[in-house]
Design a protein around this motif. Structure first.
Motif, PDB file in Angstrom:
ATOM      1  N   ALA A  40       0.834  -1.208   0.000  1.00 31.98           N
ATOM      2  CA  ALA A  40       0.000   0.000   0.000  1.00 31.98           C
ATOM      3  C   ALA A  40       0.870   1.259   0.000  1.00 31.98           C
ATOM      4  O   ALA A  40       0.585   2.219  -0.734  1.00 31.98           O
ATOM      5  CB  ALA A  40      -0.923  -0.016   1.217  1.00 31.98           C
ATOM      6  N   ARG A  41       1.934   1.265   0.798  1.00 32.76           N
ATOM      7  CA  ARG A  41       2.820   2.441   0.860  1.00 32.76           C
ATOM      8  C   ARG A  41       3.490   2.698  -0.485  1.00 32.76           C
ATOM      9  O   ARG A  41       3.707   3.845  -0.880  1.00 32.76           O
ATOM     10  CB  ARG A  41       3.901   2.254   1.929  1.00 32.76           C
ATOM     11  CG  ARG A  41       3.411   2.329   3.352  1.00 32.76           C
ATOM     12  CD  ARG A  41       4.563   2.528   4.324  1.00 32.76           C
ATOM     13  NE  ARG A  41       5.615   1.522   4.178  1.00 32.76           N
ATOM     14  CZ  ARG A  41       5.609   0.341   4.780  1.00 32.76           C
ATOM     15  NH1 ARG A  41       4.589   0.025   5.582  1.00 32.76           N
ATOM     16  NH2 ARG A  41       6.597  -0.516   4.614  1.00 32.76           N
ATOM     17  N   HIS A  42       3.819   1.627  -1.174  1.00 31.46           N
ATOM     18  CA  HIS A  42       4.524   1.752  -2.449  1.00 31.46           C
ATOM     19  C   HIS A  42       3.583   1.693  -3.649  1.00 31.46           C
ATOM     20  O   HIS A  42       4.048   1.615  -4.791  1.00 31.46           O
ATOM     21  CB  HIS A  42       5.588   0.662  -2.556  1.00 31.46           C
ATOM     22  CG  HIS A  42       6.741   0.850  -1.623  1.00 31.46           C
ATOM     23  ND1 HIS A  42       7.888   1.531  -1.961  1.00 31.46           N
ATOM     24  CD2 HIS A  42       6.901   0.475  -0.323  1.00 31.46           C
ATOM     25  CE1 HIS A  42       8.718   1.547  -0.929  1.00 31.46           C
ATOM     26  NE2 HIS A  42       8.146   0.917   0.074  1.00 31.46           N
ATOM     27  N   ARG A  43       2.291   1.729  -3.358  1.00 30.84           N
ATOM     28  CA  ARG A  43       1.268   1.709  -4.406  1.00 30.84           C
ATOM     29  C   ARG A  43       1.536   0.567  -5.394  1.00 30.84           C
ATOM     30  O   ARG A  43       1.590   0.758  -6.607  1.00 30.84           O
ATOM     31  CB  ARG A  43       1.210   3.062  -5.129  1.00 30.84           C
ATOM     32  CG  ARG A  43       0.835   4.208  -4.209  1.00 30.84           C
ATOM     33  CD  ARG A  43       0.802   5.539  -4.927  1.00 30.84           C
ATOM     34  NE  ARG A  43      -0.238   5.585  -5.937  1.00 30.84           N
ATOM     35  CZ  ARG A  43      -1.535   5.799  -5.688  1.00 30.84           C
ATOM     36  NH1 ARG A  43      -1.940   5.978  -4.447  1.00 30.84           N
ATOM     37  NH2 ARG A  43      -2.415   5.841  -6.680  1.00 30.84           N
ATOM     38  N   LEU A  44       1.675  -0.617  -4.816  1.00 31.05           N
ATOM     39  CA  LEU A  44       2.042  -1.806  -5.577  1.00 31.05           C
ATOM     40  C   LEU A  44       0.869  -2.785  -5.615  1.00 31.05           C
ATOM     41  O   LEU A  44       0.522  -3.386  -4.594  1.00 31.05           O
ATOM     42  CB  LEU A  44       3.260  -2.470  -4.922  1.00 31.05           C
ATOM     43  CG  LEU A  44       3.914  -3.649  -5.633  1.00 31.05           C
ATOM     44  CD1 LEU A  44       4.439  -3.241  -7.006  1.00 31.05           C
ATOM     45  CD2 LEU A  44       5.040  -4.202  -4.783  1.00 31.05           C
ATOM     46  N   PRO A  45       0.231  -2.972  -6.759  1.00 30.09           N
ATOM     47  CA  PRO A  45      -0.866  -3.939  -6.858  1.00 30.09           C
ATOM     48  C   PRO A  45      -0.371  -5.342  -6.508  1.00 30.09           C
ATOM     49  O   PRO A  45       0.681  -5.769  -6.976  1.00 30.09           O
ATOM     50  CB  PRO A  45      -1.287  -3.847  -8.327  1.00 30.09           C
ATOM     51  CG  PRO A  45      -0.796  -2.515  -8.793  1.00 30.09           C
ATOM     52  CD  PRO A  45       0.467  -2.278  -8.032  1.00 30.09           C
TER      53      PRO A  45
ATOM     54  N   LEU B  40      -5.157   2.558  -4.978  1.00 30.13           N
ATOM     55  CA  LEU B  40      -4.046   2.511  -5.928  1.00 30.13           C
ATOM     56  C   LEU B  40      -4.309   3.379  -7.160  1.00 30.13           C
ATOM     57  O   LEU B  40      -3.440   3.497  -8.029  1.00 30.13           O
ATOM     58  CB  LEU B  40      -3.814   1.064  -6.386  1.00 30.13           C
ATOM     59  CG  LEU B  40      -3.311   0.082  -5.331  1.00 30.13           C
ATOM     60  CD1 LEU B  40      -3.364  -1.344  -5.868  1.00 30.13           C
ATOM     61  CD2 LEU B  40      -1.891   0.428  -4.889  1.00 30.13           C
ATOM     62  N   GLY B  41      -5.490   3.955  -7.232  1.00 30.64           N
ATOM     63  CA  GLY B  41      -5.843   4.768  -8.385  1.00 30.64           C
ATOM     64  C   GLY B  41      -6.138   3.956  -9.624  1.00 30.64           C
ATOM     65  O   GLY B  41      -5.999   4.441 -10.749  1.00 30.64           O
TER      66      GLY B  41
END
Length: 237
Positions: free
Chosen positions: A151-156, A220-221
C-alpha cells in the motif's frame, strides 16, 4: 489410527514418509511431481487426495488479469519460500506463463523471518509493476506487513489464496477452497467405508474463483474494467 489427513505439500510428504500402510488423504499441489503418487489416475500405495492446481494455466490467468487491471504492466515480483517443496515445478509454471504474456518475473526469496524486510527492500528498489504472493506459511505469517508495504509503495498485489484479498491484496484467482475441502472430506469418508486409496484417482479443482478488492483498487488509483468486474465471483468493497 484409521487414517491420516494431510494439508499442504510438506505435511503430505511427511505423512507419506511416516507410513506405507495407514491410508492417507492429502490436499496438496503437484502430487505427482512431489512423488506422493505414481499418477493422478492410479495413485498406488496407501495415498490419494485432491490436487491444488498451481500450474501455468492458473498462474497465466492471474498475470492476464493483472495486465487488464494494471496499465503497462511488464514486470512482476514474486515473494517465495525457496525451501518450499516442488519449487522447481512452480517456478517453471511462472516462467512459462510469464513468457506467453510477455511479463518479466523476478523471484524474491524469503528463507526465514529475518529475510522479510530485506526482500521488501529488494522489491522497493526494483520497482516492479505488481507483486504476486504465494500461500507459503512464512508469507501468510507476515501478510499484514507485506500488504502494508504494498500500500505504501502503491504496488498492486495478487494471490492464489482468496483470504489474502481481505488483508489488502488487489485480487486473487484460484481454486475454490470450500470445494477442495468438501472433496477431500468425501475421500476421507470413502476410505473409512472401505475404499482403497490406491484406486481412487487424485481429484483436481474444477471450480475457480476471482475475487477483487475494490477498496484496494481505489487506493491505488486503478479503475477495474467492467468486463473484469462482471467476471468476478466476489467483489470486496
Amino acid at each position: 489410527m484409521d487414517l491420516i489427513l494431510a494439508f499442504g505439500a510438506s505435511e503430505s510428504i511427511a505423512a507419506a514418509k511416516a507410513t506405507a500402510t495407514i491410508p492417507i488423504v492429502f490436499l496438496s499441489p503437484t502430487p505427482v511431481e512431489l512423488g506422493l503418487v505414481r499418477s493422478l489416475a492410479r495413485p498406488g500405495g496407501n495415498i490419494t487426495g485432491v490436487s491444488v492446481t498451481t500450474g501455468p494455466a492458473v498462474i497465466g490467468k492471474i498475470l492476464e488479469l493483472l495486465k487488464t487491471m494494471v496499465p503497462g504492466l511488464s514486470r512482476v515480483a514474486l515473494l517465495i519460500d525457496p525451501d518450499r517443496p516442488g519449487l522447481a515445478v512452480w517456478e517453471q509454471s511462472v516462467r512459462e506463463a510469464a513468457q506467453t504474456l510477455r511479463v518479466e518475473p523476478r523471484m524474491v526469496p524469503v528463507h526465514r523471518e529475518g529475510d522479510v524486510e530485506a526482500a521488501l527492500a529488494t522489491i522497493a528498489g526494483d520497482r516492479p509493476d505488481a507483486l504476486l504472493l504465494t500461500a507459503d506459511p512464512l508469507i501468510i505469517l507476515h501478510l499484514k506487513r507485506i500488504t502494508d508495504f504494498a500500500a505504501r509503495h502503491r504496488l498492486p498485489t495478487a494471490s492464489l489464496a482468496r483470504p489474502m484479498v481481505d488483508d489488502g491484496c488487489l485480487m486473487s484467482y484460484g481454486p475454490n477452497a470450500g470445494d477442495l475441502l468438501r472433496r477431500t472430506v468425501l475421500y476421507v469418508d470413502k476410505i473409512l467405508k472401505g475404499a482403497r486409496p490406491a484406486v481412487l484417482p487424485v481429484e483436481q479443482p474444477t471450480r475457480f474463483e476471482l475475487v477483487i478488492n475494490l477498496t484496494t483498487a481505489k487506493s491505488l488509483g486503478l479503475t477495474i474494467p467492467q468486463a473484469v468486474l462482471s467476471r468476478a465471483d466476489e467483489v470486496v468493497q
